[in-house]
Design a protein around this motif. Structure first.
Motif, PDB file in Angstrom:
ATOM      1  N   MET A 114      25.536  20.203 -13.886  1.00 21.25           N
ATOM      2  CA  MET A 114      25.097  18.830 -13.687  1.00 21.25           C
ATOM      3  C   MET A 114      25.133  18.390 -12.226  1.00 21.25           C
ATOM      4  O   MET A 114      24.452  17.457 -11.837  1.00 21.25           O
ATOM      5  N   CYS A 115      25.941  19.039 -11.411  1.00 18.82           N
ATOM      6  CA  CYS A 115      26.124  18.563 -10.044  1.00 18.82           C
ATOM      7  C   CYS A 115      24.836  18.645  -9.237  1.00 18.82           C
ATOM      8  O   CYS A 115      24.654  17.893  -8.277  1.00 18.82           O
ATOM      9  N   TRP A 116      23.932  19.553  -9.596  1.00 14.83           N
ATOM     10  CA  TRP A 116      22.666  19.659  -8.866  1.00 14.83           C
ATOM     11  C   TRP A 116      21.567  18.804  -9.495  1.00 14.83           C
ATOM     12  O   TRP A 116      20.570  18.495  -8.855  1.00 14.83           O
ATOM     13  N   LEU A 117      21.726  18.412 -10.758  1.00 15.18           N
ATOM     14  CA  LEU A 117      20.700  17.600 -11.412  1.00 15.18           C
ATOM     15  C   LEU A 117      20.727  16.157 -10.913  1.00 15.18           C
ATOM     16  O   LEU A 117      19.665  15.532 -10.747  1.00 15.18           O
ATOM     17  N   PHE A 118      21.908  15.645 -10.650  1.00 16.61           N
ATOM     18  CA  PHE A 118      22.043  14.251 -10.225  1.00 16.61           C
ATOM     19  C   PHE A 118      21.261  13.965  -8.939  1.00 16.61           C
ATOM     20  O   PHE A 118      20.493  12.999  -8.883  1.00 16.61           O
TER      21      PHE A 118
END
Length: 482
Positions: free
Chosen positions: A414-418
């Motif tokens: 999730m850290c790259w999707l935000f």
């Protein structure tokens, strides 16, 4: 075997769908025998009766959204009748146009039935009722080459997506021995043989790909820009809203058995969430980058539809897997539906009175039609996610879901999707506000006369603006939605 397919179903639960089918048949008979009746009044009668059906679907949110979207589509068709008549036959009369106001009702019945499905057979039947009706609606303007071309493209690519969905259903049946979509069935299959997980994951992959076509997610998005541009405007509105509601209802039904049990017990949800995150990111990037360069309003709204699907998909990234649910998806779809349908109502009047669907045709509406320009501004501001509109809280729910997912076991995904979501949301401001800039910053030409707003269009636009503003302001007084 045949009897088992209908376990859990009864005529009572399909009463709204039977009413819609009966309504379509009554309107078909009226079209056949009441030759002098203006065909667009079939659409008006259909819209009123379809919207009344919503009262019987208050506890079935996806079916309710589909019914409202269909009713609005028929109201749009009522005001768009002049273009429909001119594009459907050489004489330019209303002859042969009655089905254009009836097919959306049948499609809506298919969507509503699909949302009640507990097995892949009923799911497929409801989906095909929608799909077959949509094929006809897309290519309905026989004198418009763009509509015919869009119909062929939609037919070919739709057939491919149907094949993928059926292939996934075959894998599911082969692994489980039943078409029933149930967490207990998936659980029993895993308990018997944990090694069978690969087959179930293959089934989930193809089933999700089939749903991706309806929601317009990558890699099944290719049909959207061309079909949206070529199809009749009411049909485009129907595809962008009602069909998308059907797609997300389908996705929710398909994901539930896989994420309710195996996510909590066997840990396979991590793989499904990874796929959803990647698809959401690619959908966001392609939808927003594609929209930036568009000059045609229908293509712009097509890429907007792709981009909005990219914001909805993260809503499925839940922290707790034992009881899978995506509660904010219907809220996002409701806000998106109202804003998008309002945009198509405005576009229809620009097309009718200025003869163009280009963004440039919206020039100087802020000077010639201030109230119409204000309504369009609110609609596009909501699509962009501007505060004090419903679209802001819709997109905020997506960001919050991703933030909460960052505290779960799949945080590394999730850290790259935000950041991708933030960049794409900023890009949305550019292409949505391109329309607003055209209305307020451009100088009107001599031939740019004020647009006349019909009663139906005026009522729908006023109601849409009020809904979006209320959704954007109410949380300030009632507290947070999340």
């Amino acid at each position: 075997m045949i009897d088992s397919l209908f376990d859990g179903y009864s005529l009572e639960i399909f009463t709204p769908e039977l009413f819609l089918v009966g309504l379509a048949l009554v309107l078909l008979m009226a079209d056949t025998f009441l030759k002098k009746l203006p065909k667009r009044f079939l659409g008006l009668a259909g819209a009123v009766c379809t919207l009344l059906t919503a009262f019987a679907l208050q506890d079935e949110i996806y079916a309710l959204l589909a019914v409202v979207a269909t009713g609005l589509t028929l109201l749009l068709s009522f005001d768009y009748a002049k273009i429909t008549n001119a594009s459907s036959n050489e004489s330019g009369t209303q002859d042969g146009t009655g089905e254009f106001y009836i097919l959306p009702i049948l499609a809506c019945a298919g969507i509503s039935a699909m949302t009640k499905a507990t097995d892949l057979v009923m799911l497929f039947i409801g989906l095909e009722v929608l799909t077959l009706s949509s094929y006809i609606l897309v290519g309905y303007y026989r004198r418009n080459y763009g509509s015919v071309e869009a119909g062929v493209k939609y037919l070919v690519l739709g057939a491919v997506s149907t094949g993928i969905l059926v292939f996934g259903a075959a894998w599911y049946f082969g692994m489980t021995g039943t078409f029933t979509l149930s967490p207990s069935v998936v659980a029993a299959t895993f308990i018997v043989n944990d090694g069978i997980a690969a087959g179930l994951m293959m089934a989930a992959t193809f089933l999700i790909l089939g749903a991706a076509f309806k929601i317009g997610a990558v890699p099944m998005h290719i049909w959207i820009p061309d079909v949206y541009q070529g199809a009749p405007t009411p049909t485009t509105a129907f595809l962008s809203v009602a069909s998308k509601v059907a797609g997300f209802a389908l996705l929710t039904i398909l994901l539930t058995p896989f994420l309710s049990y195996i996510g909590a017990t066997f840990g396979y949800a991590h793989r499904i969430y990874t796929v959803l995150a990647i698809v959401a990111a690619l959908t966001l990037i392609i939808g927003n980058l594609g929209a930036i360069a568009q000059t045609n309003m229908k293509r712009l709204l097509g890429y907007s539809s792709i981009a909005q699907a990219g914001f909805i998909l993260p809503l499925y990234l839940q922290c707790g897997h034992a009881d899978f649910d995506a509660p904010f998806v219907p809220f996002y779809l409701a806000v998106y539906m109202i804003a998008t349908m309002g945009a198509f109502f405005a576009l229809a009047q620009v097309r009718i009175q200025r003869g163009s669907e280009e963004i440039s045709a919206f020039r100087a509406l802020g000077k010639t039609n201030p109230r119409l320009a204000f309504a369009i501004t609110v609609l596009f501001a909501s699509l962009a996610g501007v505060p004090l509109t419903g679209g802001f809280f819709a997109k905020l729910s997506s960001f919050i879901t991703v933030t909460e997912a960052s505290g779960s076991s799949h945080a590394c995904l999730m850290c790259w999707l935000f950041p991708i979501m933030i960049i794409c949301a900023a890009a949305g401001f550019y292409y949505y506000f391109k329309v607003i800039r055209m209305m307020y910053w451009e100088t009107p030409l001599e031939e740019d006369k004020p647009l006349r707003t019909p009663v139906v269009t005026g009522i729908v636009l006023a109601a849409s603006v009020a809904f979006l503003i209320i959704c954007g302001v109410m949380p300030l007084f009632t507290g947070p939605l999340f």
